[in-house]
Design an enzyme around this catalytic site. Structure first.
Site, PDB file in Angstrom:
ATOM      1  N   THR A   1      33.165  70.715-103.123  1.00  0.00           N
ATOM      2  CA  THR A   1      32.585  72.001-102.732  1.00  0.00           C
ATOM      3  C   THR A   1      31.938  71.838-101.370  1.00  0.00           C
ATOM      4  O   THR A   1      31.395  70.784-101.052  1.00  0.00           O
ATOM      5  CB  THR A   1      31.471  72.443-103.700  1.00  0.00           C
ATOM      6  OG1 THR A   1      30.488  71.413-103.712  1.00  0.00           O
ATOM      7  CG2 THR A   1      31.992  72.657-105.093  1.00  0.00           C
TER       8      THR A   1
ATOM      9  N   GLU B   1      34.861  75.484-108.186  1.00  0.00           N
ATOM     10  CA  GLU B   1      34.616  75.014-109.556  1.00  0.00           C
ATOM     11  C   GLU B   1      35.501  75.728-110.577  1.00  0.00           C
ATOM     12  O   GLU B   1      35.520  75.378-111.740  1.00  0.00           O
ATOM     13  CB  GLU B   1      33.137  75.237-109.921  1.00  0.00           C
ATOM     14  CG  GLU B   1      32.150  74.325-109.189  1.00  0.00           C
ATOM     15  CD  GLU B   1      31.710  74.860-107.830  1.00  0.00           C
ATOM     16  OE1 GLU B   1      32.413  75.717-107.267  1.00  0.00           O
ATOM     17  OE2 GLU B   1      30.674  74.404-107.325  1.00  0.00           O
TER      18      GLU B   1
ATOM     19  N   LYS C   1      14.593  89.699-101.468  1.00  0.00           N
ATOM     20  CA  LYS C   1      13.592  90.070-102.479  1.00  0.00           C
ATOM     21  C   LYS C   1      12.497  90.888-101.804  1.00  0.00           C
ATOM     22  O   LYS C   1      11.664  90.353-101.096  1.00  0.00           O
ATOM     23  CB  LYS C   1      13.034  88.829-103.149  1.00  0.00           C
ATOM     24  CG  LYS C   1      14.136  88.087-103.892  1.00  0.00           C
ATOM     25  CD  LYS C   1      13.628  86.954-104.746  1.00  0.00           C
ATOM     26  CE  LYS C   1      14.804  86.311-105.440  1.00  0.00           C
ATOM     27  NZ  LYS C   1      15.253  85.048-104.840  1.00  0.00           N
TER      28      LYS C   1
ATOM     29  N   TRP D   1      15.262  93.508-105.962  1.00  0.00           N
ATOM     30  CA  TRP D   1      16.316  92.827-105.215  1.00  0.00           C
ATOM     31  C   TRP D   1      17.129  93.816-104.399  1.00  0.00           C
ATOM     32  O   TRP D   1      17.472  94.899-104.879  1.00  0.00           O
ATOM     33  CB  TRP D   1      17.280  92.130-106.174  1.00  0.00           C
ATOM     34  CG  TRP D   1      16.707  90.896-106.800  1.00  0.00           C
ATOM     35  CD1 TRP D   1      15.435  90.440-106.670  1.00  0.00           C
ATOM     36  CD2 TRP D   1      17.387  89.988-107.652  1.00  0.00           C
ATOM     37  NE1 TRP D   1      15.279  89.291-107.405  1.00  0.00           N
ATOM     38  CE2 TRP D   1      16.460  88.998-108.020  1.00  0.00           C
ATOM     39  CE3 TRP D   1      18.697  89.907-108.142  1.00  0.00           C
ATOM     40  CZ2 TRP D   1      16.787  87.931-108.850  1.00  0.00           C
ATOM     41  CZ3 TRP D   1      19.026  88.860-108.972  1.00  0.00           C
ATOM     42  CH2 TRP D   1      18.084  87.884-109.318  1.00  0.00           C
TER      43      TRP D   1
HETATM   44  P1  AMP Z   1      34.037  78.329-102.647  1.00  0.00           P
HETATM   45  O1  AMP Z   1      33.797  77.422-103.777  1.00  0.00           O
HETATM   46  O2  AMP Z   1      33.819  77.709-101.318  1.00  0.00           O
HETATM   47  O3  AMP Z   1      35.387  78.972-102.759  1.00  0.00           O
HETATM   48  O4  AMP Z   1      32.964  79.504-102.726  1.00  0.00           O
HETATM   49  C1  AMP Z   1      32.798  80.264-103.880  1.00  0.00           C
HETATM   50  C2  AMP Z   1      31.843  81.396-103.619  1.00  0.00           C
HETATM   51  O5  AMP Z   1      32.392  82.309-102.649  1.00  0.00           O
HETATM   52  C3  AMP Z   1      31.584  82.278-104.811  1.00  0.00           C
HETATM   53  O6  AMP Z   1      30.648  81.717-105.692  1.00  0.00           O
HETATM   54  C4  AMP Z   1      31.086  83.555-104.151  1.00  0.00           C
HETATM   55  O7  AMP Z   1      29.733  83.471-103.774  1.00  0.00           O
HETATM   56  C5  AMP Z   1      31.925  83.624-102.913  1.00  0.00           C
HETATM   57  N1  AMP Z   1      33.071  84.519-103.127  1.00  0.00           N
HETATM   58  C6  AMP Z   1      34.341  84.191-103.422  1.00  0.00           C
HETATM   59  N2  AMP Z   1      35.114  85.290-103.519  1.00  0.00           N
HETATM   60  C7  AMP Z   1      34.301  86.353-103.281  1.00  0.00           C
HETATM   61  C8  AMP Z   1      34.473  87.784-103.243  1.00  0.00           C
HETATM   62  N3  AMP Z   1      35.665  88.351-103.424  1.00  0.00           N
HETATM   63  N4  AMP Z   1      33.391  88.538-102.988  1.00  0.00           N
HETATM   64  C9  AMP Z   1      32.178  87.999-102.791  1.00  0.00           C
HETATM   65  N5  AMP Z   1      31.956  86.679-102.797  1.00  0.00           N
HETATM   66  C10 AMP Z   1      32.986  85.863-103.040  1.00  0.00           C
END
Ligand code: AMP
Length: 550
Positions: free
Chosen positions: A194, A339, A447, A452
């Site tokens: 990640t 994940e 916040k 929120w």
């Molecule tokens: P990653 O593991 O780098 O792919 O990041 C995952 C995170 O990206 C998620 O937990 C979200 O916070 C954000 N994310 C992924 N897809 C979306 C989406 N369509 N809209 C908003 N946030 C997203």
């Protein structure tokens, strides 16, 4: 060993492990002549088909055996989307080793950390990454060899790397006679770290079973909807969560694959879309921004492009509207995370939505959508109490399912499950139909006076203004309300809008108390290694920002 009890009467179906190698075998047998087209790092276009890809993957598997790579060993790649990377996907995992895809945009120190943490045995890389690899090699003593993914003529005359191997030479020395081994489907298949903003990256270790199940589910019509009649161009990189599974779901369904290599600017992408008659693509919003700028500046149209998946961060409604109405491209908004392999939800309409007016349809499509079968989700408050699915109440989003991690690699971060659920770190609402909408990352929520404010909603409104190219909203200190929203805006080239006009634009579109207290115009937003806006950098940069007092 399964943790679940055995019935006295077990089913009598064949027990064939779900293995990644079976996907490329299937593609060879049934879609053997379906093409794979790659714009190579070398600059030219390479084309071959699934049959040839399978043959070469088997040659590479033989080469890996000769190099001493064994079941469970980790083999890393630092590579763009291309056919050699695809061969590594199948050869490494198919032979029982574990493919560790590395994001080249990460800081070299993080790359070194991941290679050493994963104990990678070999590192395969594209020629453009030679300087990175030469820079880190001395800090990665466990790596036995560095394989440059090119032919002899592109190998450097001399290099700092003593154990540098040539990919094409490795393959040329091997036969394509290779029987993919059978082993437990729960064996590790690939590893992806990640790109967390704090601390060391943590590894999500996928299995063959989780990957095959994710490939099945993601290919469904209300998922990515990939078929043998599609030409698929994954813009989302193969070094970021397996390009959302497309290197598996395209061969599984027989779709033609088109790889853009490092050429991700609007012009290069547009040319490839048109030359190869791409029907379907997938990428993060920032990529579509570049492509849309290019087509609108040059008055271009898409002749074959029908559908795209946008995810990774929230797809601004204005972008979705432009793609749908000005270019006739259907947008599937999808959400997931490293994940989760990564797909959790996708947003497509139900039968009952079909008669709705366009604006109402778009309001549904703006959400992140419903789960793919296999994933379960719920929202909870800070005490863990489940919250209502009313489309309004927001809470922490939890998920579980067979392609969601149960722990990080080597147990980093300790126990990550809460009564069997994984906390995504996202804040969301879920409506009565099960459509989920992300309001924020929990650490980005603003916040204000104990309530929120969701930054994504505010950004979506701002992006709807014709002069705004990009927007990010952060909370900054306020003496009375703790935090209030500050909107940071990058204007479109040549476009003008004042702070007052833009604040006025919010009137009637969000609750009055959500309207940002201030707007700052900036030249560019800081982007992370996966194309997401780095809000922690913005918060740092604007931590002394004085909000207007009235
Ligand atoms: P990653 O593991 O780098 O792919 O990041 C995952 C995170 O990206 C998620 O937990 C979200 O916070 C954000 N994310 C992924 N897809 C979306 C989406 N369509 N809209 C908003 N946030 C997203």
């Amino acid at each position: 060993m399964s943790a679940y009890p055995k019935s006295p009467l077990m089913g009598q179906m064949m027990e064939k492990p779900m293995l990644i190698s079976s996907i490329i075998e299937h593609a060879d047998r049934y879609f053997g002549t379906s093409e794979i087209v790659s714009r190579r790092v070398e600059g030219d276009i390479h084309r071959y088909n699934y049959r040839q890809c399978h043959q070469r993957s088997k040659q590479l598997a033989n080469a890996l055996t000769q190099l001493g790579v064994k079941l469970g060993d980790r083999v890393a790649t630092i590579a763009w989307n291309g056919y050699r990377h695809l061969e590594a996907y199948y050869a490494v995992s198919g032979s029982g080793a574990v493919l560790h895809t590395i994001n080249p945009r990460l800081h070299p120190e993080q790359i070194v950390y991941m290679i050493n943490h994963a104990e990678d045995q070999y590192l395969f890389f594209d020629i453009s990454f030679l300087p990175i690899v030469e820079g880190i090699a001395a800090h990665c003593p466990g790596v036995k060899g560095f394989v440059m993914m090119c032919g002899r003529s592109h190998m450097p005359a001399e290099s700092k790397l003593s154990n540098l191997l040539c990919y094409e030479e490795l393959l040329a020395a091997q036969s394509s006679d290779y029987d993919w081994p059978l082993f437990d489907e729960n064996s590790a298949s690939s590893l992806c770290y990640t790109s967390g903003t704090t601390g060391h990256p943590k590894g999500a270790l996928y299995s063959h079973r989780s990957t095959v199940l994710h490939s099945y589910a993601s290919a469904l019509p209300d998922g990515l909807n990939v078929s043998a009649r599609d030409t698929v161009l994954p813009v989302v990189p193969m070094f970021h969560v397996n390009a959302w599974g497309l290197p598996y779901s395209a061969p599984l369904t027989g779709g033609k694959l088109v790889f853009p290599g490092p050429f991700l600017d609007g012009k290069s992408l547009y040319e490839l879309f048109e030359q190869e008659r791409v029907t379907f693509s997938a990428g993060v919003p920032t990529v579509w921004l570049g492509l849309l700028n290019h087509v609108s500046q040059h008055g271009l149209r898409f002749s074959s492009f029908k559908r795209t998946v946008i995810g990774g961060s929230a797809c601004p409604p204005a972008m979705m509207h432009t793609l749908r109405h000005s270019y006739g491209v259907e947008v599937v908004h999808a959400w997931g995370m490293t994940e989760m392999s990564p797909l959790g939800t996708s947003c497509t309409l139900l039968a009952k939505h079909m008669e709705l007016p366009e604006t109402e349809k778009e309001a549904v499509l703006t959400k992140q959508g419903h789960v793919l079968y296999g994933v379960e989700m719920k929202i909870v408050d800070d005490a863990g109490k489940e919250l209502a699915w009313d489309g309004k109440t927001y809470g922490n989003l939890l998920v579980r399912g067979p392609w969601i991690i149960s722990a990080y690699y080597k147990g980093e971060g300790g126990d990550v499950l809460h009564n069997g659920w994984f906390a995504t770190g996202d804040v969301a609402t879920i409506d009565a139909d099960g459509f989920m909408q992300i309001t924020d990352r929990s650490k980005d929520v603003i916040k204000s006076g104990g309530e929120w404010i969701g930054s994504i909603d505010l950004e979506n409104v701002a992006m709807g203004h014709p002069a705004v190219m990009q927007a990010a909203c952060i909370g900054v200190f306020h003496p009375k309300w703790d935090e209030r929203p500050l909107l940071l805006v990058v204007k479109k080239q040549g476009a003008e809008v004042t702070k007052e006009e833009l604040l006025q634009f919010f009137e009637g579109k969000v609750a009055k108390w959500w309207i940002p207290d201030d707007i700052a115009f900036i030249d560019a937003l800081p982007l992370g290694a996966t194309g997401k806006i780095l809000k922690n950098k913005l918060r740092e940069q604007f931590k002394e920002h004085q909000l207007p007092t009235v």
